[in-house]
Design an enzyme around this catalytic site. Sequence first.
Site, PDB file in Angstrom:
ATOM      1  N   SER A 160       0.746  -1.265   0.061  1.00  0.00           N
ATOM      2  CA  SER A 160      -0.111   0.069   0.062  1.00  0.00           C
ATOM      3  C   SER A 160       0.901   1.295  -0.015  1.00  0.00           C
ATOM      4  O   SER A 160       0.308   2.282  -0.437  1.00  0.00           O
ATOM      5  CB  SER A 160      -0.977  -0.109   1.196  1.00  0.00           C
ATOM      6  N   HIS A 162      -5.142  -4.090  -2.764  1.00  0.00           N
ATOM      7  CA  HIS A 162      -5.015  -2.902  -3.848  1.00  0.00           C
ATOM      8  C   HIS A 162      -4.704  -3.257  -5.163  1.00  0.00           C
ATOM      9  O   HIS A 162      -4.293  -2.541  -6.021  1.00  0.00           O
ATOM     10  CB  HIS A 162      -3.461  -2.043  -3.437  1.00  0.00           C
ATOM     11  N   LYS A 217     -12.042  -0.376  -1.869  1.00  0.00           N
ATOM     12  CA  LYS A 217     -11.130   0.089  -2.629  1.00  0.00           C
ATOM     13  C   LYS A 217     -11.488   0.286  -4.012  1.00  0.00           C
ATOM     14  O   LYS A 217     -12.401   1.085  -4.206  1.00  0.00           O
ATOM     15  CB  LYS A 217      -9.615  -0.369  -2.430  1.00  0.00           C
TER      16      LYS A 217
HETATM   17  C1  LIG Z   1      -7.294  -1.489   3.317  1.00  0.00           C
HETATM   18  C2  LIG Z   1      -6.605  -2.840   3.489  1.00  0.00           C
HETATM   19  C3  LIG Z   1      -7.120  -3.577   4.579  1.00  0.00           C
HETATM   20  C4  LIG Z   1      -8.292  -3.178   5.553  1.00  0.00           C
HETATM   21  O1  LIG Z   1      -9.322  -3.228   4.596  1.00  0.00           O
HETATM   22  P1  LIG Z   1     -10.849  -2.495   5.053  1.00  0.00           P
HETATM   23  O2  LIG Z   1     -11.958  -3.224   4.243  1.00  0.00           O
HETATM   24  O3  LIG Z   1     -10.398  -0.954   4.775  1.00  0.00           O
HETATM   25  O4  LIG Z   1     -10.524  -2.644   6.665  1.00  0.00           O
HETATM   26  C5  LIG Z   1      -6.668  -4.873   4.581  1.00  0.00           C
HETATM   27  N1  LIG Z   1      -5.539  -5.217   3.871  1.00  0.00           N
HETATM   28  C6  LIG Z   1      -4.757  -4.340   3.188  1.00  0.00           C
HETATM   29  C7  LIG Z   1      -3.670  -4.927   2.145  1.00  0.00           C
HETATM   30  C8  LIG Z   1      -5.382  -3.040   2.691  1.00  0.00           C
HETATM   31  O5  LIG Z   1      -4.915  -2.424   1.852  1.00  0.00           O
END
Ligand SMILES: *Cc1c(COP(=O)(O)O)cnc(C)c1O
Length: 341
Positions: free
Chosen positions: A140, A168, A200
């Site tokens: 990320s 992502h 996302k």
């Molecule tokens: C954003 C993210 C999460 C968390 O997901 P949410 O639905 O926002 O709680 C978990 N793992 C990764 C790699 C992320 O980028």
Amino acid sequence: MLWDFGSNDYLGLSWHPALREAAKGALAEGPLGSGASRYVAGDDPAWHALEAELAGWKGYEAALVAGSGMLLNIGLLQALAARHDVIFADRLVHASLIDGARLSGARLVRYRHLRLDELAALLARTPARRRVIVTDGVFSMDGDCADVGGLLTLAEEYDAIVVLDDAHGLGVIGPGGRGLAASAGAAGHARLVEIGTFGKALGGYGAFVLGPKAFIEGLRQRLRTAIYSTMPPPLLAHAMLRALALVQEGALVHALHERIRTFQQLAAAKGRPATDTAIQPWVLGEDEAALAAARRLEAQGFFVPAIRPPTVPEGTARLRISLSAAHPLEVVQALVEALPA
Ligand SMILES: *Cc1c(COP(=O)(O)O)cnc(C)c1O
């Protein structure tokens, strides 16, 4: 008004009229809240339709939806590992995976970012009843990618399973946006468990896990963060079914790829590296340099967050640019022009 280069809404789906219509339609005929855990009274046929659609599109036998990615990962690693087991995690994995590993009671061993040679050595010398390798797909803060094929080779050699969190990569990587595992030809591998989120690129909220049917059915009975938590509102299932249909049409993923290519070309002209993902780190070094750059960009109409330690290592403060299919190409061009050398 500011152009948003900070959110993870890579395909612009959170504002998409079709998703909002789907949610409104569900709301006109059904409840807002699900009212209970799925295991009691909070289930809805739309979740089952969504799980079947996800499994088929992503190339796995089965899927299971949960609350957020944070909740899912915390529950998943608890279900997967316990005392006497070892979880091997890339040093830069998402916090939810670390928290899940800690709660599991298993021993947590970190390996240097993307260093499969180091992971192999650790696997070779760490006895365990069960071994779980944990990684992000697209990372990320750097926008770089795990070597899924290499990880699965090690998993086979050392009798481990791989948990790949591609939050992502979904909607971003590969021509159809099916993510990193699919583009590596690894989706559906017997030793692979994949996680994706709806928050996302899909523009909603929630998360899902994909894997072999027997594994997912077992997980249904063991995922504490789903069993003991209210199911998300059913309107999200309806909206996410629309989101998947739109991703599969291809135009949005294509538009995102066009913006990534444009960014890469313009960054190269400024002597800067760029990634193949929607996440573009623009490393500036000192915290103050990143903060000042973010302030200058804001004055020029761009919201780009400055990311500083401890989120990233000391001395690598950066702007974190998130590209989206919803950005006009000219705006991406104007942003790169405005970025410091
Ligand atoms: C954003 C993210 C999460 C968390 O997901 P949410 O639905 O926002 O709680 C978990 N793992 C990764 C790699 C992320 O980028």
